[in-house]
Design an enzyme around this catalytic site. Structure first.
Site, PDB file in Angstrom:
ATOM      1  CE  LYS A 107      -4.443   0.820   0.235  1.00 56.79           C
ATOM      2  NZ  LYS A 107      -5.527  -0.113  -0.135  1.00 56.79           N
ATOM      3  N   GLY A 219     -20.366   6.829   3.090  1.00 61.31           N
ATOM      4  CA  GLY A 219     -19.428   7.126   2.007  1.00 61.31           C
ATOM      5  C   GLY A 219     -20.163   7.188   0.686  1.00 61.31           C
ATOM      6  N   GLY A 221     -18.026   7.667  -2.368  1.00 64.14           N
ATOM      7  CA  GLY A 221     -16.947   7.659  -3.355  1.00 64.14           C
ATOM      8  C   GLY A 221     -17.224   6.543  -4.354  1.00 64.14           C
ATOM      9  CG  ASN A 222     -14.967   3.670  -7.655  1.00 62.65           C
ATOM     10  OD1 ASN A 222     -14.736   2.547  -7.218  1.00 62.65           O
ATOM     11  ND2 ASN A 222     -15.265   3.880  -8.919  1.00 62.65           N
TER      12      ASN A 222
HETATM   13  N1  GLU Z   1      -7.194   0.236  -3.359  1.00 58.97           N
HETATM   14  C1  GLU Z   1      -7.992  -0.908  -3.651  1.00 58.97           C
HETATM   15  C2  GLU Z   1      -8.073  -1.823  -2.435  1.00 58.97           C
HETATM   16  O1  GLU Z   1      -7.891  -1.409  -1.310  1.00 58.97           O
HETATM   17  C3  GLU Z   1      -7.540  -1.621  -4.911  1.00 58.97           C
HETATM   18  C4  GLU Z   1      -6.155  -2.144  -4.886  1.00 58.97           C
HETATM   19  C5  GLU Z   1      -5.662  -2.653  -6.231  1.00 58.97           C
HETATM   20  O2  GLU Z   1      -6.416  -2.679  -7.192  1.00 58.97           O
HETATM   21  O3  GLU Z   1      -4.486  -3.001  -6.290  1.00 58.97           O
HETATM   22  O4  GLU Z   1      -8.410  -2.970  -2.561  1.00 58.97           O
END
Ligand code: GLU
Length: 428
Positions: A107, A219, A221-222
């Site tokens: 992350k 929320g 968002g997307n």
């Molecule tokens: N940020 C998204 C998650 O927390 C997607 C991560 C990704 O596609 O690598 O799952």
């Protein structure tokens, strides 16, 4: 974020430790998996539009890559902390493992508030982030993607900077790119749809007719947007949505007990998921306090915002009608609240299973980039549904068979898969 008395990294480690005890995990594997393998902390100087230079703090944390390259989003948030990113990197490993895709967990984040940055400043920030990190990411090393307050445009700037540094095309370096620029059809919908594929299967198991259910969302968002769209398409009714108002620096809940028109709500939100409160009231929504989303008399609640939202304090307000909690966000529930959810016998679809649709589609995006051959949206969504449905039933069946809480059952499957990879590689 959320209740700041909780630390997401401590939460993630507590969850891990209790399942490690349950499955009697060997000591060295425990030590390896309860913390990230590698961390990159760096500064990013950015030339601002007014001629000054501002220095931002950026991070990329790789938790584990035994099953494949590290994978996970990059978040822009003013309250981002290293510990939050550490926690999110652990959850990414479990997420990829529970849906059985050949990727590890990582992350990233930049402490910033994109509300206050121009488009050009955001571009320079994205490029600066990659300049600091290019050596440590790549299609076979670590593959970033969007997360809170980042989108396809940010990913494309990052990919372009990476390719400029490497001197060749490398679209598998980053996912969540715009369609036509190496992005996959269905990626925008994938996380939210994945949440609802899980919910659809859970309701079948619980013998509840989705068309007779109501829900409340935190929320917009997307993730929340596409979860709301698919849930209402399947016949459910959303009566409340809570979201952050950056102008007033507080959250509001928008309610319509006869059901919110999701397309109309989407048409009056901005790119960060803030709903225009004047327009919403004109449309007949009641404007309530931000945390009232949790106290609605609904069958399902969907926390789809940030960490530490379901705590004993907020959970005290939950309606007795709630039967299912769908964790669209990462880490929305604190461990002490998990105990209350168990005691109330509410069915929980845990975050790293519930919201795994995004990364699953990211994996499909990488596969398509590697082949340089792109699938139709129907094909992507069909494969996504299959993956999510299989993962859900594996977790549900284990929970039922062993009398486990759903979060623990998901952890048992994920940790066992990663532990097996670590052993097979001869790391311990
Ligand atoms: N940020 C998204 C998650 O927390 C997607 C991560 C990704 O596609 O690598 O799952």
């Amino acid at each position: 974020m959320g209740d700041t008395t909780y630390n997401a990294y401590i939460t993630a480690q507590k969850q891990f430790d209790s399942v490690a005890d349950l499955i009697d995990l060997e000591q060295p594997i425990r030590e390896l998996l309860r913390q990230p393998s590698r961390e990159y902390h760096f500064t990013i100087p950015v030339k601002m539009d007014d001629g000054t230079t501002k220095v931002f703090n950026g991070y990329r944390i790789q938790h584990n890559d035994a099953r494949g390259p590290a994978k996970g989003g990059i978040r822009f948030h003013p309250q981002e902390t290293v510990d939050t990113i550490r926690a999110l990197s652990l959850w990414m490993t479990w997420k990829c493992a529970v849906v059985d895709i050949p990727l590890g967990g990582g992350k990233g984040g930049i402490i910033c508030d994109p509300h206050n940055l121009s488009k050009n400043e955001q571009e320079r920030l994205c490029r600066g982030y990659i300049r600091q990190l290019a050596k440590n990411i790549g299609p076979t090393v670590d593959v970033p993607a969007p997360d809170v307050m980042t989108n396809g445009q940010h990913m494309l700037w990052m990919m372009d900077e990476y390719e400029t540094i490497c001197g060749s095309h490398a679209p598998g370096t980053i996912t969540g790119k715009p369609v036509g620029m190496g992005g996959s059809l269905g990626r925008t919908e994938a996380t939210g749809y994945g949440v609802i594929y899980n919910l659809r299967e859970a309701l079948k198991e619980l013998n509840i007719d989705i068309t007779k259910t109501t829900a409340s969302l935190q929320g917009f968002g997307n993730v929340a947007e596409y979860a709301a769209k698919l849930y209402t398409k399947l016949g459910g009714k959303i009566v409340a949505i809570s979201c952050w108002d950056n102008h007033d620096k507080k959250a509001y809940t928008f309610r319509n007990t006869s059901g919110l028109d999701i397309d109309k709500m989407v048409s009056i939100k901005d790119s960060f998921g803030t709903i225009d409160k004047v327009k919403a009231q004109d449309m007949g929504c009641e404007l309530l306090d931000g945390d009232e989303w949790i106290s609605q008399d609904v069958d399902i609640i969907l926390p789809c915002a940030l960490e530490n939202q379901l705590t004993p304090a907020t959970f005290a307000k939950i309606s007795d009608q709630v039967k299912v909690i769908c964790e669209g966000a990462n880490g929305p529930t604190t461990p002490d609240c998990d105990e209350l959810i168990k005691a109330k016998n509410i069915y929980l679809i845990p975050d790293f299973l519930c919201n795994a649709g995004g990364v699953t589609c990211s994996y499909f995006e990488q596969v398509q980039c590697n082949m340089n051959y792109f699938w139709s949206k129907e094909e992507v969504l069909e494969k996504l549904d299959y993956k999510m449905t299989s993962a859900f039933h594996a977790v549900h069946n284990l929970a039922k068979e062993k009398g486990l809480y759903m979060r623990d059952a998901a952890y048992v499957i994920a940790i066992n898969r990663v532990a097996e990879a670590v052993k097979l590689r001869g790391w311990v």
